[in-house]
Design an enzyme around this catalytic site. Structure first.
Site, PDB file in Angstrom:
ATOM      1  N   CYS A 192     -16.798   0.490 -21.167  1.00  0.00           N
ATOM      2  CA  CYS A 192     -18.111  -0.329 -20.671  1.00  0.00           C
ATOM      3  C   CYS A 192     -18.293  -1.543 -21.597  1.00  0.00           C
ATOM      4  O   CYS A 192     -18.144  -1.804 -22.831  1.00  0.00           O
ATOM      5  CB  CYS A 192     -18.762   0.797 -21.574  1.00  0.00           C
ATOM      6  SG  CYS A 192     -20.577  -0.337 -21.813  1.00  0.00           S
ATOM      7  N   CYS A 199       0.118  -1.307  -0.387  1.00  0.00           N
ATOM      8  CA  CYS A 199      -0.426  -0.043  -0.294  1.00  0.00           C
ATOM      9  C   CYS A 199       1.065   0.859  -0.121  1.00  0.00           C
ATOM     10  O   CYS A 199       2.002   1.148   0.774  1.00  0.00           O
ATOM     11  CB  CYS A 199      -0.622   0.553   1.021  1.00  0.00           C
ATOM     12  SG  CYS A 199      -1.705   1.368   1.522  1.00  0.00           S
ATOM     13  N   CYS A 214     -20.963  -1.515 -24.689  1.00  0.00           N
ATOM     14  CA  CYS A 214     -21.123  -0.179 -25.134  1.00  0.00           C
ATOM     15  C   CYS A 214     -21.302  -1.205 -26.271  1.00  0.00           C
ATOM     16  O   CYS A 214     -21.305  -1.151 -27.542  1.00  0.00           O
ATOM     17  CB  CYS A 214     -20.593   0.319 -24.642  1.00  0.00           C
ATOM     18  SG  CYS A 214     -20.910   1.408 -23.296  1.00  0.00           S
TER      19      CYS A 214
END
Length: 536
Positions: A448, A108, A451
């Protein structure tokens, strides 16, 4: 508290990668049970070793003995932070009155940035004689322990008081961690009695609140103490001797005084309200930031949560900003507590790019000035040269509501011979809302998944209805174009804007087949007396 630096809700999430190095942390071998018999003894031995290192013989090299290298300082600080694991975590938390715990993950990036600050805070707290035990837990290595301690993200800071956890609500610099830890463990205010104490205090604190009271009692003083206990970020100091207090705030003229001191050109700000906790805290919220705040990973949470919701962001290269800073501070003085000024290094992609993407300007390298009204989630762009006078005019317009909200748009495309017209933000009015024809609009984004299938369907429908002059097929990339009357959350989306009723578009199901869509379109746009052509 889960450390979050993301911009407000409508901003894009930052994607970061980094490797956390913990070579100086305490490594406890889980395979050797003797290591867990008494962690407190281990800690005391390490601290004793540090004290021996501090007392080097006089005949040693003075230069090397007078200071540690950065690595040595970090090593010493990290040793003060106790490493928890599945064997010792419960005992350490149960047997100590105060434990400030950092839950981290080795991969992290924010953990990596916070770790040195946490270690430095541990050193300061030890020197101050604080009862807080500083500890850390590799939550990825010990997930069960992390779950039991309610560590759900990285990094997470928790204060355990007699075994019960409290969320961390302070800042993320070493100084802010120290201030918060001391406030929550019984030291909300530092009393300054002598000139020497005042001079020593000034060396340690770059921002603080000073209260001057003839006696440390009464309603005003109680409100001061309540504010000190409620505030999570700023060190409070108190004095009863006006000459001592003047070393901290030179313009004090009477007792029952409160002011905030910052290390910047606008250094002193006096409080002129009534002594009530809520009013004092509000005063601090509006005055704790410098005239121009540089956004960093560590202060981003404080910036985003500021009560000053109209925020102007200046994106510039570091060298260019040096020239702009002083005149920008002059501008900022004229808008104190009304507009917050924030600087972001335009070269820092992790910080700058998510903001610039909202304007479609993520590739920009020159100085830019933008603004966000976080009350209404509106954004604005200074479209003239970023000179101090233009920035001042821009800010005045923002306050008076005369600056238009910015909606990003791609360049106007060439739609010659296109069966499906490409619509952009700049042409949405002309091609969709103001067109006398019916418009079937596909709203899509490049990322997307579904799409592409819908786009092929729309192309097929456009060819099918090619001879119908009253109907236009169009598409718009919602990731790169915006319009105030196009508010879409799901992609792909299909809308039919009927001639004569463009304010009420009809949403079509993208799950419908081509035949169903053709039949619906026929019903909506063909003259009633004309035969429906619904076969594809």
């Amino acid at each position: 508290m889960l450390f979050s630096k993301n911009p407000p809700s409508r901003f894009l999430l930052l994607t970061l990668t980094f490797v956390l190095l913990l070579s100086f942390s305490i490594n406890i071998n889980a395979s050797d049970p003797t290591n867990f018999e008494d962690d407190s003894d281990d800690l005391e031995q390490l601290l004793a070793l540090d004290e021996q290192e501090d007392q080097l013989p006089e005949d040693q090299d003075q230069e090397s003995s007078s200071r540690f290298s950065e690595a040595e300082v970090l090593s010493k600080a990290q040793r003060i932070v106790l490493e928890l694991n599945s064997d010792n975590s419960k005992r350490v938390i149960d047997e100590n009155e105060f434990v400030l715990l950092l839950g981290y993950a080795p991969w992290c990036v924010r953990s990596a940035e916070l770790m040195p600050q946490f270690a430095e805070a541990a050193t300061s707290l030890k020197e101050l004689g604080s009862p807080v035990l500083m500890a850390k837990l590799d939550a990825e290595r010990y997930p069960k322990v992390a779950s039991l301690l309610d560590i759900k993200g990285f990094p997470t800071l928790l204060l355990f008081v007699n075994g019960t956890s409290k969320a961390y609500t302070g800042g993320f610099s070493a100084e802010e961690i120290v201030i918060w830890a001391r406030k929550k463990t019984g030291v909300p205010v530092i009393r300054i009695n002598t000139v020497t104490e005042a001079e020593d205090f000034l060396k340690k604190h770059h921002m603080f609140v000073i209260g001057l009271f003839e006696k440390f009692e009464g309603s005003d003083y109680k409100a001061f103490i309540k504010a000190a206990m409620s505030d999570n970020e700023i060190q409070f100091a108190e004095a009863s001797n006006i000459e001592v207090a003047k070393l901290l705030y030179p313009d004090i003229k009477a007792t029952n005084f409160l002011g905030i001191v910052k290390s910047e050109p606008e250094r002193y700000t006096a409080y002129d309200g009534t002594f009530e906790m809520e009013n004092i805290l509000q005063f601090l919220d509006y005055n704790k930031f410098p005239l121009v705040t540089k956004l960093t990973e560590l202060n981003s949470v404080r910036v985003y949560s500021s009560p000053i919701k109209l925020q102007v962001y200046v994106f510039a290269k570091a060298d260019d900003f040096k020239t702009l800073l002083e005149p920008l501070q002059d501008v900022a003085r004229k808008f104190i507590i009304k507009v917050m000024f924030i600087y972001i290094d335009i070269v820092d992609e992790n910080l700058a790019k998510p903001f610039l993407t909202l304007f479609g300007l993520e590739e920009s390298k020159n100085t830019l000035v933008t603004a966000f009204d976080n009350k209404g989630s509106s954004k604005y762009l200074l479209q003239s040269d970023p000179t101090p006078s233009n920035i001042e005019e821009f800010c005045s317009g923002l306050l008076h509501g005369s600056i238009s909200t910015y909606f990003k748009s791609q360049p106007i495309p060439d739609n010659n011979n296109a069966s499906v017209l490409a619509v952009v933000g700049k042409t949405f009015d002309d091609l969709v809302l103001n067109s006398p024809k019916n418009v079937l609009l596909e709203v899509y984004t490049p990322w997307c998944i579904n799409c592409e299938t819908t786009s092929k369907q729309v192309e097929k429908l456009a060819k099918h209805f090619k001879g119908l002059d009253s109907l236009i097929f169009a598409k718009i990339d919602a990731s790169a174009n915006e319009h105030p009357k196009l508010q879409v959350d799901n992609y792909p989306s299909l809308f039919l804007y009927k001639a004569g009723d463009k304010d009420n578009p009809i949403k079509l199901s993208t799950k419908s087949g081509s035949k169903e869509l053709a039949a619906f379109i026929n019903k909506q746009v063909r003259p009633k007396d004309q035969a429906a052509k619904d076969e594809l």
